[in-house]
Structure formats: C-alpha cells, structure tokens
Design a protein around this motif. Structure first.
Motif, PDB file in Angstrom:
ATOM      1  N   GLY A 224       0.888  -1.223   0.106  1.00 37.36           N
ATOM      2  CA  GLY A 224       0.125  -0.077   0.060  1.00 37.36           C
ATOM      3  C   GLY A 224       0.940   1.182   0.148  1.00 37.36           C
ATOM      4  N   ILE A 225       0.446   2.308  -0.400  1.00 42.23           N
ATOM      5  CA  ILE A 225       1.203   3.695  -0.381  1.00 42.23           C
ATOM      6  C   ILE A 225       0.222   4.584   0.539  1.00 42.23           C
ATOM      7  CG2 ILE A 225       1.756   5.432  -1.710  1.00 42.23           C
ATOM      8  CD1 ILE A 225       2.364   3.486  -3.874  1.00 42.23           C
ATOM      9  N   HIS A 226       0.900   5.378   1.537  1.00 41.71           N
ATOM     10  CA  HIS A 226       0.263   6.364   1.954  1.00 41.71           C
ATOM     11  C   HIS A 226       1.791   7.193   2.492  1.00 41.71           C
ATOM     12  CE1 HIS A 226      -1.926   8.552   5.246  1.00 41.71           C
ATOM     13  NE2 HIS A 226      -0.782   8.936   5.422  1.00 41.71           N
ATOM     14  N   SER A 227       1.887   8.350   1.570  1.00 39.36           N
ATOM     15  CA  SER A 227       3.409   8.938   1.544  1.00 39.36           C
ATOM     16  C   SER A 227       3.102  10.424   1.378  1.00 39.36           C
ATOM     17  CB  SER A 227       4.028   8.354   0.525  1.00 39.36           C
ATOM     18  OG  SER A 227       5.354   8.698   0.301  1.00 39.36           O
ATOM     19  N   GLY A 228       4.254  11.245   1.511  1.00 44.64           N
ATOM     20  CA  GLY A 228       3.955  12.654   1.293  1.00 44.64           C
ATOM     21  C   GLY A 228       4.020  13.091  -0.316  1.00 44.64           C
ATOM     22  N   ILE A 229       4.466  12.036  -1.063  1.00 44.69           N
ATOM     23  CA  ILE A 229       4.630  12.086  -2.500  1.00 44.69           C
ATOM     24  C   ILE A 229       4.539  10.688  -3.092  1.00 44.69           C
ATOM     25  CG2 ILE A 229       7.186  11.648  -2.519  1.00 44.69           C
ATOM     26  CD1 ILE A 229       7.506  14.080  -4.509  1.00 44.69           C
ATOM     27  N   ILE A 230       3.870  10.849  -4.483  1.00 39.33           N
ATOM     28  CA  ILE A 230       3.907   9.570  -5.379  1.00 39.33           C
ATOM     29  C   ILE A 230       4.710  10.163  -6.696  1.00 39.33           C
ATOM     30  CG2 ILE A 230       2.202   8.500  -6.985  1.00 39.33           C
ATOM     31  CD1 ILE A 230       0.430   8.262  -4.771  1.00 39.33           C
ATOM     32  N   ASN A 231       5.526   9.332  -6.775  1.00 40.95           N
ATOM     33  CA  ASN A 231       6.614   9.306  -8.156  1.00 40.95           C
ATOM     34  C   ASN A 231       6.180   8.615  -9.319  1.00 40.95           C
ATOM     35  OD1 ASN A 231       7.912   7.057  -7.148  1.00 40.95           O
ATOM     36  ND2 ASN A 231       9.044   8.170  -5.987  1.00 40.95           N
ATOM     37  N   ASP A 232       6.834   8.453 -10.183  1.00 37.14           N
ATOM     38  CA  ASP A 232       6.728   7.608 -11.500  1.00 37.14           C
ATOM     39  C   ASP A 232       6.942   6.284 -10.847  1.00 37.14           C
ATOM     40  OD1 ASP A 232       6.469  10.006 -12.792  1.00 37.14           O
ATOM     41  OD2 ASP A 232       7.484   9.424 -14.541  1.00 37.14           O
ATOM     42  N   THR A 233       7.787   5.663 -10.185  1.00 37.76           N
ATOM     43  CA  THR A 233       8.111   4.364 -10.151  1.00 37.76           C
ATOM     44  C   THR A 233       7.213   3.856  -8.964  1.00 37.76           C
ATOM     45  OG1 THR A 233      10.400   4.836 -10.166  1.00 37.76           O
ATOM     46  CG2 THR A 233       9.826   2.967  -9.133  1.00 37.76           C
ATOM     47  N   ALA A 234       6.482   4.837  -8.081  1.00 41.68           N
ATOM     48  CA  ALA A 234       5.287   4.287  -7.348  1.00 41.68           C
ATOM     49  C   ALA A 234       4.146   4.020  -8.040  1.00 41.68           C
ATOM     50  CB  ALA A 234       5.054   5.272  -6.292  1.00 41.68           C
ATOM     51  N   MET A 235       3.974   5.030  -9.084  1.00 43.77           N
ATOM     52  CA  MET A 235       2.959   4.753 -10.011  1.00 43.77           C
ATOM     53  C   MET A 235       2.942   3.387 -10.680  1.00 43.77           C
ATOM     54  SD  MET A 235       2.235   6.717 -13.836  1.00 43.77           S
ATOM     55  CE  MET A 235       3.895   6.009 -14.270  1.00 43.77           C
ATOM     56  N   ARG A 236       4.042   3.045 -11.251  1.00 42.33           N
ATOM     57  CA  ARG A 236       4.153   1.680 -12.025  1.00 42.33           C
ATOM     58  C   ARG A 236       3.928   0.318 -11.077  1.00 42.33           C
ATOM     59  NH1 ARG A 236       8.948   4.950 -14.294  1.00 42.33           N
ATOM     60  NH2 ARG A 236       8.132   5.747 -16.165  1.00 42.33           N
ATOM     61  N   LEU A 237       4.252   0.582  -9.869  1.00 45.99           N
ATOM     62  CA  LEU A 237       3.957  -0.315  -8.771  1.00 45.99           C
ATOM     63  C   LEU A 237       2.446  -0.497  -8.710  1.00 45.99           C
ATOM     64  CD1 LEU A 237       6.442   0.184  -5.879  1.00 45.99           C
ATOM     65  CD2 LEU A 237       6.599  -1.601  -7.128  1.00 45.99           C
ATOM     66  N   VAL A 238       1.642   0.488  -8.510  1.00 46.55           N
ATOM     67  CA  VAL A 238       0.340   0.386  -8.655  1.00 46.55           C
ATOM     68  C   VAL A 238      -0.161  -0.063 -10.001  1.00 46.55           C
ATOM     69  CG1 VAL A 238      -1.822   1.635  -8.418  1.00 46.55           C
ATOM     70  CG2 VAL A 238       0.160   2.662  -6.987  1.00 46.55           C
ATOM     71  N   VAL A 239       0.013   0.085 -10.774  1.00 43.28           N
ATOM     72  CA  VAL A 239      -0.278  -0.384 -12.255  1.00 43.28           C
ATOM     73  C   VAL A 239       0.215  -1.532 -12.476  1.00 43.28           C
ATOM     74  CG1 VAL A 239       0.288  -0.002 -14.850  1.00 43.28           C
ATOM     75  CG2 VAL A 239      -0.084   1.872 -13.565  1.00 43.28           C
ATOM     76  N   ALA A 240       1.179  -2.185 -11.821  1.00 42.10           N
ATOM     77  CA  ALA A 240       1.539  -3.414 -12.073  1.00 42.10           C
ATOM     78  C   ALA A 240       0.705  -4.562 -11.039  1.00 42.10           C
ATOM     79  CB  ALA A 240       3.121  -3.738 -11.629  1.00 42.10           C
ATOM     80  N   GLY A 241      -0.077  -3.797 -10.393  1.00 40.89           N
ATOM     81  CA  GLY A 241      -0.572  -4.446  -9.269  1.00 40.89           C
ATOM     82  C   GLY A 241      -0.142  -5.045  -7.952  1.00 40.89           C
ATOM     83  N   VAL A 242       1.189  -4.445  -8.022  1.00 41.91           N
ATOM     84  CA  VAL A 242       2.087  -4.776  -6.527  1.00 41.91           C
ATOM     85  C   VAL A 242       1.566  -3.806  -5.613  1.00 41.91           C
ATOM     86  CG1 VAL A 242       4.326  -4.749  -5.742  1.00 41.91           C
ATOM     87  CG2 VAL A 242       3.893  -5.298  -8.017  1.00 41.91           C
ATOM     88  N   ALA A 243       1.232  -2.540  -5.789  1.00 39.35           N
ATOM     89  CA  ALA A 243       0.703  -1.660  -4.618  1.00 39.35           C
ATOM     90  C   ALA A 243      -0.667  -1.399  -4.856  1.00 39.35           C
ATOM     91  CB  ALA A 243       1.580  -0.197  -4.758  1.00 39.35           C
ATOM     92  N   ASN A 244      -1.431  -2.609  -4.576  1.00 38.34           N
ATOM     93  CA  ASN A 244      -2.895  -2.605  -4.785  1.00 38.34           C
ATOM     94  C   ASN A 244      -3.603  -2.034  -3.459  1.00 38.34           C
ATOM     95  OD1 ASN A 244      -2.831  -4.611  -2.856  1.00 38.34           O
ATOM     96  ND2 ASN A 244      -2.972  -6.337  -4.703  1.00 38.34           N
ATOM     97  N   GLY A 245      -2.960  -1.903  -2.228  1.00 46.41           N
ATOM     98  CA  GLY A 245      -3.474  -1.493  -1.150  1.00 46.41           C
ATOM     99  C   GLY A 245      -4.386  -2.104  -0.728  1.00 46.41           C
ATOM    100  N   ALA A 246      -4.275  -3.667  -0.820  1.00 44.91           N
ATOM    101  CA  ALA A 246      -5.395  -4.578  -0.440  1.00 44.91           C
ATOM    102  C   ALA A 246      -5.472  -4.929   1.042  1.00 44.91           C
ATOM    103  CB  ALA A 246      -4.951  -5.819  -0.955  1.00 44.91           C
ATOM    104  N   ARG A 247      -4.162  -4.467   1.643  1.00 44.36           N
ATOM    105  CA  ARG A 247      -4.182  -4.919   3.180  1.00 44.36           C
ATOM    106  C   ARG A 247      -4.053  -3.538   3.902  1.00 44.36           C
ATOM    107  NH1 ARG A 247       0.295  -9.802   3.686  1.00 44.36           N
ATOM    108  NH2 ARG A 247       0.074 -10.568   1.503  1.00 44.36           N
ATOM    109  N   LYS A 248      -4.223  -2.241   3.393  1.00 44.24           N
ATOM    110  CA  LYS A 248      -4.233  -1.148   4.078  1.00 44.24           C
ATOM    111  C   LYS A 248      -5.267  -1.048   5.127  1.00 44.24           C
ATOM    112  CE  LYS A 248      -3.142   3.017   2.145  1.00 44.24           C
ATOM    113  NZ  LYS A 248      -3.233   4.085   1.157  1.00 44.24           N
ATOM    114  N   THR A 249      -5.006  -0.479   6.441  1.00 43.31           N
ATOM    115  CA  THR A 249      -6.045  -0.291   7.393  1.00 43.31           C
ATOM    116  C   THR A 249      -7.054   0.833   6.940  1.00 43.31           C
ATOM    117  OG1 THR A 249      -4.154  -0.830   8.945  1.00 43.31           O
ATOM    118  CG2 THR A 249      -6.403   0.197   9.891  1.00 43.31           C
TER     119      THR A 249
END
Length: 422
Positions: A224-249
């Motif tokens: 999951g991502i909870h950050s001050g900033i989102i950059n291009d690499t973070a975007m790619r993690l989301v697009v790839a389904g890696v950072a899907n936030g499925a377990r975020k509280t």
C-alpha cells in the motif's frame, strides 16, 4: 501593464506573505509574474517548498522579495548559499499551522488548478499538501487554471466564489524525472527492500535512494502507499498490481499522498483515477493515521548518521541541501505502527572532489535532524543496524558494523570517546 497577464498590485499588498504549491504543483506563470512585479509592490515574503522547474533562482529573485522555505532542495540550496533564503527547520506536520495561523500566516495563496468540472469545481490536481490549509485563512487566493493539470480524486477543489482572481494557461507543469542511480545506491536499495514485508504500507521520501528502493519491490505483494509524494516508480508499482493497497487499514485499495512528483505520464495516470487520492498534510502526516496504518514502512534518506543513531538530513559540506521535513513524522509513525519499520537509508560513503566522504560518522558535521530517541533502522550497502530498543554501547557496535570497511577501525578507535561524551 503591457505584457502582464495579471496585475498583482490589485490584490497583493506591501508586506504580504505569499505561498504556493511545490514541485509539480507550482503555479509557474503566477510565480513568474510575482518575480517580475515584486519590486513594484515591495517588502514581500514568500514561503516555498521543493522546486521542480521553478523560476525562483539566484538570478531572478528581486530585492523586494524575501524567500523562506523548510528545505534546501534543488535551487533553494544556491539561494541559501548567497543569503537569499531563510530556512525554517521544522517538522513537515507543523507547516499547515504555521501558514494558516502561525508565524508564517499567508496573506496570499497562489494555486495551480485544473479546468472546472461540470459542477464548476477546480481540482488542486498535482498537490494538496501543506499550503492547502492557508487557503482557508488567506485574504487572497489567485488561481492559475492550467488545462494540463489533472482532476485528481481526493484533492481539494475550489469554486469561482473561493478564488479572488485567476488566469488561464496551457503549459506543462514542472516535472521530476526518475533519478539515475549508481551501484552503491542500488545495493542499499536492495537491502532496504528485504526489510519490506508483503502487505506493508509504504512511505518514501523524495530523491534517488527512496525511488531506487521502490524499483526493487516489484516482486512483492499487496503493498500500500501512504506517503508525502507519489512518483513515477510508485505509479508503476500500482499499475503492476504490486501496490494494490489490499491490506491497508485506511484507504484500502487507494494510494494516498500529498503531491505528485514525476512526469507527464504520472499526471495523465492521476486524472480521475479512483485508485489514487491526494490529501492535505494534516492527513498524510497525522500521527494517529500513521500509527493506525498496517505495517507502515517509512523509507527516508540521510546525509549522515552518527554512531548513536542521530541523523543529519540537512547540511552536506557546509551547504544546506536537505530538510528536517517529514522524516520524524513518518519514522515515529512507523515506530508506532504494528509491524512497522522506521528506516533511514544511505550509502556508507559519498563521492567528492577530494575523495570519498564517510557517512557513518562518530560526530555529525551538521545538525541533528532526527534525534537518536526515535529508535530507527539504519541501512547501508554493508548491512542493517536495527537500533530499536538498544542501549548506546550496542548501537555503536551495530553502526560500526555497517560503515565502510576502510573506516571501521577509525570509528572503533573513537567509540570510547563517543560513549563517554553522551
């Protein structure tokens, strides 16, 4: 006024404090107008953040404008070096209060916004962040309506009745491309990646090393991502389904940040994307929110760390290049999060014209940006020093073990003096 898009003197008064969004959220045309007109108004103060493609440089700052910032990133460092930048060494979480009701209370806010939607709402688009709080208390809000700014879910919106004056532009916002990194940075990033469990919620700072860590996480799951900033690499993690936030509280399935720091690819992806949300600093850096986050892993870089775990993230070679910033906010939040990991990462040496500079040191060469009381996990290419719950003598041993091998004997020789002085 010939050639001027907006006569700022109609809205800005002598002695006013002005603020605006940072990095890609900077309203570039309005800033250019301010620089051109500041001397005619006189005695103005501005508060700025990290520059991307800012017009605010040593050569362009007029005498009638004093510049203040929380950081020395980018062109800010050169401004500080020549005495044109006042630094506020404060925690990032304090900035909304300072700008809305404190010593930096803003009279004027310049904002870059998207075109209006069908309901007449302009999105802040590329950054909600700390300056957003000042919109509620400022006397004047001037908008730069840019048709290349996305309409971002979660970001604050403004309607015409909340805007004092506006201009319309069509220009590419400032960009922060993915940095090129060396082998030493990649080696550190790989060690950090090993500390990130599947399902973790990620916070990452700005710069080459945190982004290199993200590039090493594509074989992870349910991040999951909870950050001050989102950059291009973070975007790619989301697009790839890696950072899907499925377990975020909190904000399950949604990547949350205060601003976007990347390229036009990132901007296009963010437009009306329900998988991402911009939130103000009062949310992204809220201690209760961070402590409640599932396995919050905070990934922050540093200039140097001493043998007891004190961190200098501000001054390198006598130049102010960094910030106190949000590191303590996030490191403390990660420390209180169940299963969280508060990481400070850095190569053990840095290159300089006179040779390698050691970054694991017996005594800091700059200020203490993060105190040793935070109990961090320090990572270099040589290993991991988990300082949590350790007395000073064990901290010293672990820090020496992750220093550059050629420097360990010298550090060991200073160990007794370090322990005696604390």
């Amino acid at each position: 006024m010939a050639g001027v898009r907006i006569d700022l003197a109609e809205h800005v008064r002598r002695g006013d404090t002005i603020t605006w969004g940072q990095t890609c959220a900077e309203p570039s045309t309005l800033v250019e107008e301010l620089l051109a007109q500041a001397d005619g108004i006189g005695d103005l103060r501005c508060f700025v953040g990290i520059p991307a493609d800012s017009a605010l440089t040593v050569d362009t700052v007029p005498d009638g404008l004093t510049v203040h910032s929380y950081c020395g990133a980018g062109t800010n460092s050169a401004l500080h070096a020549v005495g044109r930048l006042e630094v506020w060494p404060v925690h990032y979480s304090n900035l909304p209060g300072l700008l809305s009701r404190g010593a930096l209370r803003a009279d004027v806010v310049l904002v870059q916004v998207s075109p209006p939607d069908g309901q007449g709402r302009h999105s802040l688009g590329l950054g909600d962040d700390y300056f957003s709080a000042a919109i509620d208390t400022a006397r004047v809000v001037i908008a730069e309506v840019n048709d290349q700014v996305p309409f971002t879910p979660g970001a604050r919106t403004l309607t015409a009745d909340q805007i004092t004056a506006s201009i319309r532009v069509s220009r590419t916002p400032g960009q922060l491309p993915t940095p090129t990194v060396g082998d030493d940075t990649v080696a550190v990033a790989r060690r950090v990646a090993e500390l990130v469990p599947d399902g973790a919620t990620l916070q990452f700072g700005i710069g080459a090393l945190p982004e290199a860590v993200l590039a090493e996480l594509f074989d992870h799951r349910d991040l999951g991502i909870h950050s001050g900033i989102i950059n291009d690499t973070a975007m790619r993690l989301v697009v790839a389904g890696v950072a899907n936030g499925a377990r975020k509280t909190l904000d399950r399935g949604v990547a949350v940040a205060g601003l976007f720091g990347g390229t036009t690819e990132l901007f296009r992806w963010a437009d009306r994307n329900p998988g991402v949300a911009l939130r103000p600093t009062t949310y992204t850096h809220d201690p209760e929110v961070l402590a409640a986050s599932h396995r919050l892993v905070a990934i922050n870089a540093a200039i140097e760390v001493d043998l007891t775990g004190q961190v200098n993230a501000e001054v390198a070679g006598r130049r102010y290049v960094g910030a106190v910033g949000g590191a303590v906010d996030f490191l403390r939040g990660a420390g209180q999060s169940a299963g969280g990991v508060p990481i400070v990462a850095l190569p053990s040496t840095a290159r300089s014209r006179s040779g390698p500079v050691q970054r694991i040191v017996s005594r800091l060469s700059g200020p203490v940006s993060t105190p040793r009381s935070e109990g961090i996990v320090v990572v270099t290419e040589h290993g991991v020093a988990d300082l949590r719950g350790l007395p000073l003598n064990q901290r010293v041993e672990r820090m020496i073990a992750i220093a550059d091998p050629s420097h360990r004997a010298e550090l060991d020789a200073h160990a007794d003096r370090v322990l005696a002085s604390v």
